[in-house]
Design an enzyme around this catalytic site. Structure first.
Site, PDB file in Angstrom:
ATOM      1  CG  HIS A 134      80.705  38.633  81.359  1.00  0.00           C
ATOM      2  ND1 HIS A 134      81.732  39.550  81.327  1.00  0.00           N
ATOM      3  CD2 HIS A 134      80.093  38.790  82.568  1.00  0.00           C
ATOM      4  CE1 HIS A 134      81.744  40.229  82.460  1.00  0.00           C
ATOM      5  NE2 HIS A 134      80.756  39.793  83.228  1.00  0.00           N
ATOM      6  CG  ASP A 211      83.468  33.196  80.720  1.00  0.00           C
ATOM      7  OD1 ASP A 211      83.682  32.756  81.862  1.00  0.00           O
ATOM      8  OD2 ASP A 211      82.936  34.306  80.516  1.00  0.00           O
ATOM      9  CD  GLN A 214      78.442  33.280  86.682  1.00  0.00           C
ATOM     10  OE1 GLN A 214      77.845  32.684  87.577  1.00  0.00           O
ATOM     11  NE2 GLN A 214      78.909  34.503  86.854  1.00  0.00           N
ATOM     12  CE  LYS A 237      82.215  35.942  88.063  1.00  0.00           C
ATOM     13  NZ  LYS A 237      81.246  36.931  88.572  1.00  0.00           N
ATOM     14  CB  CYS A 375      78.974  42.345  82.356  1.00  0.00           C
ATOM     15  SG  CYS A 375      79.542  43.524  83.585  1.00  0.00           S
TER      16      CYS A 375
END
Length: 416
Positions: A134, A211, A214, A237, A375
């Protein structure tokens, strides 16, 4: 993560209809059609109890935190700090001080890039990222690299959307000072082998930032088991409020890092000659924080724990399998991202139809998907495409949502 995403769904007894009913927005109609919300990768929806908790804070507890001796301030502080303890337990951090409040994953990565990177990176040092990152895990490192003289190296990926791990191992060297990789791709759904990445990096004394924006919403994440150095994720999220996120960092690394921002609450003593810093975690939390969002996030974690992250992972895998099978039956539809290990994301293209046009027509049927580059422009460059349409599934979705998507796509094809 991979194991959680593969759990057998046969033993599930969760009342998914009752859980779905806790999300008021799912009762909406869009342009005369019941809403089908399949944009969870961008932002998931909030259950009523989280909305109520935020409203209750605003109605009954609102005051600035950490600095007041009056009742409202103390109540607000207790509610706000409760989230920190719940996050610690949720991701199994070792110390409470390892949970840093930020405004989201992007802010968390910027904190590490600026605070750790500016202190430790030198001319000729290397930062390893992956081809599927991302933008939030690319741009901050580019900015710091430009300032320090460090260089970025990229782990390539296959056309299936999997990292070429042999190339990753070849990239590791004495010049490598940081590895930054996403746990799950927002654009492809790929679940990356972060355990292998962390182990290989640590064998070379290299810290790793993951990261997890997700990943945390979809399965159990245990930062101690991963032995990860930094792990970033966002509340919005995972059925929580916007403007609130978490940076997990190993205590010894955070203690060694200088503050990222200056201001109130992150200080110990201030004079015009010198300022000393507050202890962790407050050293990195300058100014008045997003208090209501933090209070709401505490309620969010309670909700997720009650549903059960193992149940969530299994439910979403079931829906992903069903959606993949049904979409694959549509002539002219190509799924972009076919890794063996995937989270509940399906990006697709329709032959001869621009993704934005497809998304616009689907919206006329009340179906919300994301279109564009998500993104993640380097991914689109890899496939030589402008973007995709993306359906990202949450546990509160159901097979009827998938069926509506399939019918909507067939309508798009007829329209064009």
């Amino acid at each position: 993560m991979e194991e959680a995403l593969k759990q057998d769904t046969a033993t599930l007894t969760t009342d998914w209809k009752a859980i779905r009913n806790q999300f008021p927005v799912l009762k909406r109609e869009i342009k005369g059609n019941p809403l089908v919300y399949l944009d969870n990768g961008a932002s998931s929806q909030m259950p009523q109890r989280v909305i109520d908790r935020i409203n209750d804070y605003h109605s009954n507890e609102h005051a600035n935190v950490h600095r007041g001796i009056h009742t409202l301030s103390q109540e607000g502080t207790d509610a706000f700090e409760a989230a920190r303890t719940k996050v610690k337990d949720f991701i199994n951090a070792r110390h409470l001080e390892e949970i840093i409040y930020t405004t989201g994953t992007t802010d968390s990565i910027n904190l590490v890039a600026n605070s750790y990177g500016r202190k430790h990176f030198r001319e000729g040092d290397e930062i390893i990222l992956s081809a599927m990152e991302h933008h939030a895990n690319i741009v901050p490192w580019q900015m710091v690299a430009e300032e320090t003289g460090a260089k970025i190296k990229v782990i390539p990926m296959t056309d299936e959307g999997e990292l070429v791990m042999e190339e990753f191992h070849n990239l590791l060297s004495e010049r490598t000072k940081m590895v930054g990789v996403l746990h799950v791709s927002n654009a492809l759904g790929t679940v990356n082998p972060v355990e292998e990445i962390i182990e290989a990096a640590h064998a070379n004394d290299i810290p790793v930032l993951i990261d997890g924006a997700q990943a945390v919403p979809h399965a159990v994440v245990d930062v101690q088991k991963l032995d990860v150095d930094f792990y970033a994720f966002s509340a919005h999220k995972m059925c929580g409020p916007t403007g609130f996120g978490i940076l997990y960092g190993k205590k010894e690394l955070l203690e060694d890092m200088p503050p990222y921002r200056g201001g109130g609450d992150m200080i110990d003593k201030v004079t015009f000659e010198k300022t000393t810093w507050n202890d962790l975690p407050h050293k990195f939390e300058a100014g008045t924080p997003p208090i209501a969002a933090g209070v709401g996030f505490a309620e969010t974690i309670d909700f997720l724990n009650e549903v059960g992250m193992e149940n969530i992972a299994a439910r979403e895998q079931e829906l992903l399998d069903y959606a993949t099978a049904e979409l694959s039956k549509i002539d002219g539809l190509k799924i972009v991202g076919t890794a063996k290990n995937k989270a509940s994301v399906i990006s697709f293209l329709l032959e001869g139809i621009h993704p934005t046009d497809a998304g616009t027509i689907l919206d006329q049927k009340g179906i919300a998907v994301r279109t564009g580059h998500h993104c993640a422009q380097p991914i689109m460059d890899h496939f030589n495409i402008p973007g995709t349409a993306r359906a990202s599934i949450s546990f509160y979705n159901n097979k009827e949502d998938v069926d509506r998507l399939v019918e909507g796509i067939k309508y798009v094809k007829e329209f064009f």
